[in-house]
Design a protein around this motif. Structure first.
Motif, PDB file in Angstrom:
ATOM      1  N   GLY A   8       0.781  -1.237   0.000  1.00  0.00           N
ATOM      2  CA  GLY A   8       0.000   0.000   0.000  1.00  0.00           C
ATOM      3  C   GLY A   8       0.811   1.284   0.000  1.00  0.00           C
ATOM      4  O   GLY A   8       0.246   2.383   0.005  1.00  0.00           O
ATOM      5  N   GLY A  45       2.458   2.487  -2.330  1.00  0.00           N
ATOM      6  CA  GLY A  45       2.293   3.185  -3.615  1.00  0.00           C
ATOM      7  C   GLY A  45       3.248   2.729  -4.716  1.00  0.00           C
ATOM      8  O   GLY A  45       3.508   3.479  -5.662  1.00  0.00           O
ATOM      9  N   LYS A  46       3.737   1.500  -4.627  1.00  0.00           N
ATOM     10  CA  LYS A  46       4.711   0.996  -5.612  1.00  0.00           C
ATOM     11  C   LYS A  46       4.140   0.990  -7.031  1.00  0.00           C
ATOM     12  O   LYS A  46       4.765   1.485  -7.965  1.00  0.00           O
ATOM     13  CB  LYS A  46       5.162  -0.432  -5.242  1.00  0.00           C
ATOM     14  CG  LYS A  46       5.827  -0.531  -3.886  1.00  0.00           C
ATOM     15  CD  LYS A  46       6.170  -1.956  -3.517  1.00  0.00           C
ATOM     16  CE  LYS A  46       4.983  -2.844  -3.228  1.00  0.00           C
ATOM     17  NZ  LYS A  46       4.191  -2.447  -2.052  1.00  0.00           N
ATOM     18  N   SER A  47       2.942   0.415  -7.174  1.00  0.00           N
ATOM     19  CA  SER A  47       2.364   0.302  -8.523  1.00  0.00           C
ATOM     20  C   SER A  47       2.056   1.678  -9.100  1.00  0.00           C
ATOM     21  O   SER A  47       2.293   1.933 -10.281  1.00  0.00           O
ATOM     22  CB  SER A  47       1.078  -0.529  -8.484  1.00  0.00           C
ATOM     23  OG  SER A  47       1.342  -1.770  -7.906  1.00  0.00           O
ATOM     24  N   THR A  48       1.541   2.574  -8.252  1.00  0.00           N
ATOM     25  CA  THR A  48       1.215   3.927  -8.710  1.00  0.00           C
ATOM     26  C   THR A  48       2.496   4.658  -9.121  1.00  0.00           C
ATOM     27  O   THR A  48       2.536   5.376 -10.116  1.00  0.00           O
ATOM     28  CB  THR A  48       0.485   4.699  -7.588  1.00  0.00           C
ATOM     29  OG1 THR A  48      -0.508   3.839  -7.033  1.00  0.00           O
ATOM     30  CG2 THR A  48      -0.170   5.953  -8.099  1.00  0.00           C
ATOM     31  N   ASP A 108      -2.462  -4.501  -8.785  1.00  0.00           N
ATOM     32  CA  ASP A 108      -1.357  -3.801  -9.417  1.00  0.00           C
ATOM     33  C   ASP A 108      -1.709  -3.375 -10.820  1.00  0.00           C
ATOM     34  O   ASP A 108      -1.411  -2.270 -11.234  1.00  0.00           O
ATOM     35  CB  ASP A 108      -0.129  -4.718  -9.503  1.00  0.00           C
ATOM     36  CG  ASP A 108       0.580  -4.816  -8.175  1.00  0.00           C
ATOM     37  OD1 ASP A 108       0.322  -3.954  -7.332  1.00  0.00           O
ATOM     38  OD2 ASP A 108       1.374  -5.744  -8.003  1.00  0.00           O
ATOM     39  N   ARG A 140      -3.679  -0.335 -11.094  1.00  0.00           N
ATOM     40  CA  ARG A 140      -2.930   0.882 -10.736  1.00  0.00           C
ATOM     41  C   ARG A 140      -1.980   1.293 -11.842  1.00  0.00           C
ATOM     42  O   ARG A 140      -1.347   2.326 -11.773  1.00  0.00           O
ATOM     43  CB  ARG A 140      -2.124   0.655  -9.453  1.00  0.00           C
ATOM     44  CG  ARG A 140      -2.966   0.401  -8.244  1.00  0.00           C
ATOM     45  CD  ARG A 140      -3.244   1.684  -7.476  1.00  0.00           C
ATOM     46  NE  ARG A 140      -4.571   1.715  -6.905  1.00  0.00           N
ATOM     47  CZ  ARG A 140      -4.986   0.969  -5.906  1.00  0.00           C
ATOM     48  NH1 ARG A 140      -4.181   0.098  -5.365  1.00  0.00           N
ATOM     49  NH2 ARG A 140      -6.202   1.076  -5.437  1.00  0.00           N
ATOM     50  N   LYS A 161       4.005   9.792  -1.644  1.00  0.00           N
ATOM     51  CA  LYS A 161       2.746  10.480  -1.326  1.00  0.00           C
ATOM     52  C   LYS A 161       2.981  11.880  -0.759  1.00  0.00           C
ATOM     53  O   LYS A 161       2.277  12.335   0.153  1.00  0.00           O
ATOM     54  CB  LYS A 161       1.884   9.654  -0.349  1.00  0.00           C
ATOM     55  CG  LYS A 161       1.640   8.221  -0.847  1.00  0.00           C
ATOM     56  CD  LYS A 161       0.619   7.472  -0.036  1.00  0.00           C
ATOM     57  CE  LYS A 161       0.540   6.017  -0.479  1.00  0.00           C
ATOM     58  NZ  LYS A 161      -0.383   5.200   0.269  1.00  0.00           N
ATOM     59  N   ASP A 199       2.127  14.840  -1.122  1.00  0.00           N
ATOM     60  CA  ASP A 199       1.128  15.749  -1.692  1.00  0.00           C
ATOM     61  C   ASP A 199      -0.020  15.913  -0.699  1.00  0.00           C
ATOM     62  O   ASP A 199      -0.103  15.168   0.291  1.00  0.00           O
ATOM     63  CB  ASP A 199       0.603  15.202  -3.038  1.00  0.00           C
ATOM     64  CG  ASP A 199       0.088  13.778  -2.926  1.00  0.00           C
ATOM     65  OD1 ASP A 199      -0.883  13.540  -2.179  1.00  0.00           O
ATOM     66  OD2 ASP A 199       0.656  12.877  -3.586  1.00  0.00           O
ATOM     67  N   SER A 246       2.924  10.833  -7.028  1.00  0.00           N
ATOM     68  CA  SER A 246       2.487  10.425  -8.369  1.00  0.00           C
ATOM     69  C   SER A 246       1.571  11.455  -9.005  1.00  0.00           C
ATOM     70  O   SER A 246       1.279  11.368 -10.189  1.00  0.00           O
ATOM     71  CB  SER A 246       1.764   9.086  -8.297  1.00  0.00           C
ATOM     72  OG  SER A 246       2.686   8.108  -7.934  1.00  0.00           O
TER      73      SER A 246
HETATM   74  N1  LIG Z   1      -1.880  10.851  -2.241  1.00  0.00           N
HETATM   75  C1  LIG Z   1      -1.214   9.891  -2.872  1.00  0.00           C
HETATM   76  N2  LIG Z   1      -1.701   8.645  -2.863  1.00  0.00           N
HETATM   77  C2  LIG Z   1      -0.998   7.695  -3.511  1.00  0.00           C
HETATM   78  C3  LIG Z   1       0.223   7.974  -4.183  1.00  0.00           C
HETATM   79  N3  LIG Z   1       0.693   6.822  -4.711  1.00  0.00           N
HETATM   80  C4  LIG Z   1      -0.187   5.861  -4.374  1.00  0.00           C
HETATM   81  N4  LIG Z   1      -1.213   6.369  -3.657  1.00  0.00           N
HETATM   82  C5  LIG Z   1      -2.393   5.636  -3.138  1.00  0.00           C
HETATM   83  O1  LIG Z   1      -1.951   4.602  -2.272  1.00  0.00           O
HETATM   84  C6  LIG Z   1      -2.748   3.442  -2.415  1.00  0.00           C
HETATM   85  C7  LIG Z   1      -1.891   2.225  -2.701  1.00  0.00           C
HETATM   86  O2  LIG Z   1      -1.248   2.373  -3.935  1.00  0.00           O
HETATM   87  P1  LIG Z   1      -0.574   1.168  -4.733  1.00  0.00           P
HETATM   88  O3  LIG Z   1       0.178   1.779  -5.858  1.00  0.00           O
HETATM   89  O4  LIG Z   1      -1.539   0.119  -5.058  1.00  0.00           O
HETATM   90  O5  LIG Z   1       0.415   0.606  -3.642  1.00  0.00           O
HETATM   91  P2  LIG Z   1       1.345  -0.698  -3.713  1.00  0.00           P
HETATM   92  O6  LIG Z   1       2.537  -0.398  -2.873  1.00  0.00           O
HETATM   93  O7  LIG Z   1       1.606  -1.084  -5.131  1.00  0.00           O
HETATM   94  O8  LIG Z   1       0.436  -1.770  -2.998  1.00  0.00           O
HETATM   95  P3  LIG Z   1       0.606  -3.380  -3.009  1.00  0.00           P
HETATM   96  O9  LIG Z   1       0.984  -3.795  -4.415  1.00  0.00           O
HETATM   97  O10 LIG Z   1      -0.716  -3.875  -2.585  1.00  0.00           O
HETATM   98  O11 LIG Z   1       1.692  -3.686  -2.026  1.00  0.00           O
HETATM   99  C8  LIG Z   1      -3.739   3.750  -3.520  1.00  0.00           C
HETATM  100  O12 LIG Z   1      -4.946   4.136  -2.943  1.00  0.00           O
HETATM  101  C9  LIG Z   1      -3.098   4.905  -4.263  1.00  0.00           C
HETATM  102  O13 LIG Z   1      -4.048   5.756  -4.894  1.00  0.00           O
HETATM  103  C10 LIG Z   1       0.693   9.326  -4.187  1.00  0.00           C
HETATM  104  O14 LIG Z   1       1.753   9.683  -4.736  1.00  0.00           O
HETATM  105  N5  LIG Z   1      -0.073  10.239  -3.501  1.00  0.00           N
END
Ligand SMILES: Nc1nc2c(ncn2[C@@H]2O[C@H](COP(=O)(O)OP(=O)(O)OP(=O)(O)O)[C@@H](O)[C@H]2O)c(=O)[nH]1
Ligand SMILES: [Mg+2]
Length: 343
Positions: free
Chosen positions: A77, A79-82, A117, A120, A214, A216, A253
């Motif tokens: 969570g 934000g890796k995929s984002t 993923d 995202r 994140k 922002d 992001s």
């Molecule tokens: N405000 C904000 N939210 C973000 C940002 N990047 C990701 N998020 C939020 O964080 C949450 C998780 O993002 P993911 O990209 O799925 O995180 P992850 O690390 O890939 O998660 P897993 O693959 O489940 O481990 C989502 O609700 C995104 O919208 C960012 O730069 N800013």
């Protein structure tokens, strides 16, 4: 009917996938994404025939250009995929070809988070300069290292400039992935210290870039504070074997300039690594480490299958539980048996 584990649907049949000949693979690996996907699936297969197929393909294909192998890790969570979606999108718009391999050892059954993923990474799906192939290999016998390292080699031969591996920051898979990439990027949540995030210190120490994500909206202030404290913590850390000291940066992001800054920092890292043959030395070290790790696993599994040794260890286990032997004595006996069996 045989007993099936509860999570397996006994009437489920996998959709027939098209298969390709070696010639078709050689001709189409860089132009046909289905072929690259097909080859990577074969790289995940434990069958000897699949392994031979892949080796033949690899041996006949040259590497097309220079690639940057990057791992993106961090807690679930964070934000890796984002991050990969926005950064990867920026790279493809700057003319690079980007392959993404999300690796998730925890989702072998449901592939749940990998599906998450993909949603995202909407900028990269259907983007002709990018390619995404989730990997859900088993941890057994170096499964992740083996399948991912083969997938990286295939993507390199398919002409990708960047190969980005997403791996969830829970431990074992990081160590395997660390030794497959040139640059290890660790994403951190603003606010909490690393203990709070459950990130092991060891994982932080192997990072080349720390990204406070994140940065922002309501999290901006706390991201800036976290950045300061991570920068302070990094001051105490030493350079790695390649004369690089980990750097920290904040990222969002949704802020366009953030992608420009991360690209500049990544370029700085790779310029540093390209100088004085460092990148080549790193890759040599990794190739050797891969061989050593895999051979150790093979030795272990071969020795464990030796009938006499197997019988002895089973006996010892029972004796230890029944307090009939000191563990130290059992180890001594085993050592003698091993010397006898393999000399
Ligand atoms: N405000 C904000 N939210 C973000 C940002 N990047 C990701 N998020 C939020 O964080 C949450 C998780 O993002 P993911 O990209 O799925 O995180 P992850 O690390 O890939 O998660 P897993 O693959 O489940 O481990 C989502 O609700 C995104 O919208 C960012 O730069 N800013
Ligand atoms: Mg993800």
């Amino acid at each position: 009917m045989p007993d099936h584990p509860k999570h397996i649907n006994p009437i489920f049949r996998k959709k027939e996938t098209k298969s390709y000949s070696i010639q078709e693979c050689l001709a189409g690996i860089s132009t046909d994404r289905m072929i690259l996907s097909y080859l990577i699936s074969k790289a995940e297969s434990p069958l000897a025939a699949d392994e031979d197929f892949i080796l033949e393909v690899l041996e006949q294909l040259p590497i097309v250009g220079e690639t940057r192998r990057v791992a993106v890790s961090g807690s679930p969570g964070v934000g890796k995929s984002t991050f990969i979606n926005s950064y990867g999108n920026y790279l493809t718009h700057s003319g690079s070809k980007v392959a993404i391999l999300p690796v998730d050892p925890t989702s072998q059954v449901s592939r749940g988070s990998i599906l998450g993923d993909k949603t995202r990474m909407n900028h990269l799906i259907g983007n002709e300069h990018s390619f995404i192939k989730p990997m859900a290999s088993s941890l057994a016998l170096g499964g992740i290292a083996h399948a991912t390292s083969t997938a990286i080699m295939l993507c390199e031969r398919a002409g990708f400039d960047y190969i980005i591996i997403e791996t969830v920051g829970v431990g074992q898979s990081e160590y395997a992935v660390r030794h497959l990439v040139d640059c290890f990027v660790l994403l951190l949540q603003p606010g909490g210290g690393d203990e709070l995030q459950g990130i092991k210190r060891g994982i932080m120490e192997m990072a080349d870039l720390l990204v406070i994500n994140k940065a922002d909206g309501p999290l901006l202030k706390s991201a800036e504070e976290s950045l300061k404290s991570y920068k302070n913590a990094l001051r105490l850390m030493l350079e790695n074997d390649y004369a690089w000291k980990a750097k920290a940066i904040s990222y969002s992001s949704v802020v366009e300039e953030a992608t420009v800054s991360i690209t500049a920092l990544m370029d700085k890292y790779f310029t540093h690594m390209s100088a004085r043959g460092r990148l080549e030395a790193l890759r040599n070290e990794q190739a050797l480490r891969y061989y050593v790790d895999m051979s150790e696993k093979l030795f272990l599994s071969a020795v464990g299958k030796h009938p006499e040794i197997r019988k002895q260890t089973e006996e010892h286990r029972a004796q230890i539980l029944a307090h009939e032997i000191f563990p130290v004595k059992a180890v001594k006996e085993l050592k003698e048996k091993l010397e006898h069996a393999f000399n």
